[in-house]
Design an enzyme around this catalytic site. Sequence first.
Site, PDB file in Angstrom:
ATOM      1  N   GLN A 293      15.209  -8.389  -3.246  1.00 20.77           N
ATOM      2  CA  GLN A 293      13.907  -9.061  -3.116  1.00 20.77           C
ATOM      3  C   GLN A 293      13.547  -9.777  -4.429  1.00 20.77           C
ATOM      4  O   GLN A 293      13.117 -10.935  -4.430  1.00 20.77           O
ATOM      5  CB  GLN A 293      12.856  -8.010  -2.761  1.00 20.77           C
ATOM      6  CG  GLN A 293      11.421  -8.483  -2.867  1.00 20.77           C
ATOM      7  CD  GLN A 293      10.440  -7.446  -2.341  1.00 20.77           C
ATOM      8  OE1 GLN A 293      10.323  -7.273  -1.145  1.00 20.77           O
ATOM      9  NE2 GLN A 293       9.735  -6.764  -3.218  1.00 20.77           N
TER      10      GLN A 293
ATOM     11  N   GLU B 163       3.589   6.298  -8.011  1.00 20.34           N
ATOM     12  CA  GLU B 163       3.788   6.054  -9.444  1.00 20.34           C
ATOM     13  C   GLU B 163       4.560   4.745  -9.704  1.00 20.34           C
ATOM     14  O   GLU B 163       4.305   4.059 -10.699  1.00 20.34           O
ATOM     15  CB  GLU B 163       4.528   7.265 -10.046  1.00 20.34           C
ATOM     16  CG  GLU B 163       4.673   7.252 -11.544  1.00 20.34           C
ATOM     17  CD  GLU B 163       3.362   7.026 -12.308  1.00 20.34           C
ATOM     18  OE1 GLU B 163       2.306   7.516 -11.870  1.00 20.34           O
ATOM     19  OE2 GLU B 163       3.417   6.331 -13.350  1.00 20.34           O
ATOM     20  N   GLY B 164       5.461   4.397  -8.797  1.00 23.69           N
ATOM     21  CA  GLY B 164       6.210   3.138  -8.974  1.00 23.69           C
ATOM     22  C   GLY B 164       5.264   1.940  -9.044  1.00 23.69           C
ATOM     23  O   GLY B 164       5.414   1.057  -9.894  1.00 23.69           O
ATOM     24  N   HIS B 165       4.258   1.928  -8.157  1.00 27.20           N
ATOM     25  CA  HIS B 165       3.304   0.812  -8.158  1.00 27.20           C
ATOM     26  C   HIS B 165       2.453   0.836  -9.430  1.00 27.20           C
ATOM     27  O   HIS B 165       2.159  -0.222 -10.011  1.00 27.20           O
ATOM     28  CB  HIS B 165       2.384   0.891  -6.933  1.00 27.20           C
ATOM     29  CG  HIS B 165       3.111   0.766  -5.627  1.00 27.20           C
ATOM     30  ND1 HIS B 165       3.305   1.825  -4.781  1.00 27.20           N
ATOM     31  CD2 HIS B 165       3.676  -0.304  -5.031  1.00 27.20           C
ATOM     32  CE1 HIS B 165       3.963   1.423  -3.704  1.00 27.20           C
ATOM     33  NE2 HIS B 165       4.208   0.137  -3.827  1.00 27.20           N
TER      34      HIS B 165
ATOM     35  N   SER C 147       9.518   5.529  -3.414  1.00 27.58           N
ATOM     36  CA  SER C 147       9.340   4.571  -2.332  1.00 27.58           C
ATOM     37  C   SER C 147       8.277   5.101  -1.376  1.00 27.58           C
ATOM     38  O   SER C 147       8.191   6.323  -1.158  1.00 27.58           O
ATOM     39  CB  SER C 147      10.661   4.399  -1.565  1.00 27.58           C
ATOM     40  OG  SER C 147      10.430   3.753  -0.340  1.00 27.58           O
TER      41      SER C 147
ATOM     42  N   GLY D 298       0.803  -1.217   0.000  1.00 26.43           N
ATOM     43  CA  GLY D 298       0.000   0.000   0.000  1.00 26.43           C
ATOM     44  C   GLY D 298       0.833   1.263   0.000  1.00 26.43           C
ATOM     45  O   GLY D 298       2.019   1.229  -0.338  1.00 26.43           O
ATOM     46  N   SER D 299       0.175   2.392   0.372  1.00 35.40           N
ATOM     47  CA  SER D 299       0.815   3.698   0.294  1.00 35.40           C
ATOM     48  C   SER D 299       1.353   3.875  -1.130  1.00 35.40           C
ATOM     49  O   SER D 299       2.528   4.155  -1.353  1.00 35.40           O
ATOM     50  CB  SER D 299       1.934   3.757   1.338  1.00 35.40           C
ATOM     51  OG  SER D 299       2.352   5.061   1.498  1.00 35.40           O
ATOM     52  N   LEU D 300       0.438   3.704  -2.067  1.00 40.33           N
ATOM     53  CA  LEU D 300       0.818   3.542  -3.474  1.00 40.33           C
ATOM     54  C   LEU D 300       1.307   4.841  -4.101  1.00 40.33           C
ATOM     55  O   LEU D 300       0.867   5.922  -3.739  1.00 40.33           O
ATOM     56  CB  LEU D 300      -0.379   3.001  -4.260  1.00 40.33           C
ATOM     57  CG  LEU D 300      -0.938   1.667  -3.743  1.00 40.33           C
ATOM     58  CD1 LEU D 300      -2.135   1.244  -4.583  1.00 40.33           C
ATOM     59  CD2 LEU D 300       0.124   0.573  -3.735  1.00 40.33           C
TER      60      LEU D 300
ATOM     61  N   ASP E 251      13.752  -2.895  -5.372  1.00 42.73           N
ATOM     62  CA  ASP E 251      14.061  -3.909  -4.353  1.00 42.73           C
ATOM     63  C   ASP E 251      14.723  -5.086  -5.064  1.00 42.73           C
ATOM     64  O   ASP E 251      14.142  -6.159  -5.200  1.00 42.73           O
ATOM     65  CB  ASP E 251      12.772  -4.339  -3.647  1.00 42.73           C
ATOM     66  CG  ASP E 251      12.133  -3.183  -2.908  1.00 42.73           C
ATOM     67  OD1 ASP E 251      12.765  -2.644  -1.995  1.00 42.73           O
ATOM     68  OD2 ASP E 251      11.010  -2.794  -3.279  1.00 42.73           O
TER      69      ASP E 251
END
EC number: 6.3.2.1
Length: 279
Positions: A154, A35-37, A186, A31-33, A151
């Site tokens: 990850q 542009e990256g998401h 981020s 969450g806390s979306l 990440d």
Amino acid sequence: MKLVRTRQELTEIVTQWHKNGETIGLVPTMGSLHEGHLTLVRALDGKATRRIVTIFVNPIQFNNPDDFQLYPRGLEADEALLAETGLVDVLYAPDETQIYPPGFCTRITVSGLDKVLCGGDRPGHFDGVATIVTKLFMQTRADIAAFGEKDFQQLCIIRKMVTDLDLPVTILPVPTVREADNLARSSRNRRLTPAQRQQAAHLPQALISCLEALKAGQAVTPTLELCVRTLKEAGFTVHYLDLRSEKTLTPAEKADAGTRLFVAASLGDIRLIDNMPVA
Ligand code: PAF
């Protein structure tokens, strides 16, 4: 876009989609979306006929309880942002009971890769990531899942886990989205004060200068040391700055194609990470 809160409802939807021959694309998030998401969501264009975004702040990947408590949350704003794209079919936002029912005690460890870089000072973090990502793969029955290169460790760990466990999902890596001053997008950036936000721009700048020096043939160790000094002078606590292989994450002696700079550094209690490829 449908907001789904329970595993049972999700199962009904994805079972029907698979029966209809649909391809399911997944973007797992906490969450806390930003542009990256949204870039991850768009990266599934042409690769999936249905898209699921998940939002779950995963307690078992936080080795610091304060970090878990302080992690930014805001389901309504996230929901509105995703709905606006017109691209997402399901937003799956389960509570903890849907993911870790009482008695849950399984962990997935991707040995070795989980101990270097961020694994060094965040014990158990990548076990928590590997475990939740596997659960989300199983619950969503995704055919393809998008992960950001921001990440990068990850991403390596998830790819290795998928290969080792024969998980029937394709991993789609997506390049890092940056602000105008090159700071990697981020959710944690929201916690920076205006002064820290200005300081934070030194992180990508230092990486870019370091890469330029390495590409110009400067020796690796003194170049990295100089970069660490620059970051400390800019007010960062530097956790690591390493040149490593993109595949194995082992330290690299030469800056060749296939190697990458990795950094983790904090401003106050806010830990920022970034990485950039040599070629
Ligand atoms: O990258 C993240 O946001 C999280 O680590 C992930 C992959 C959603 C697992 O909780």
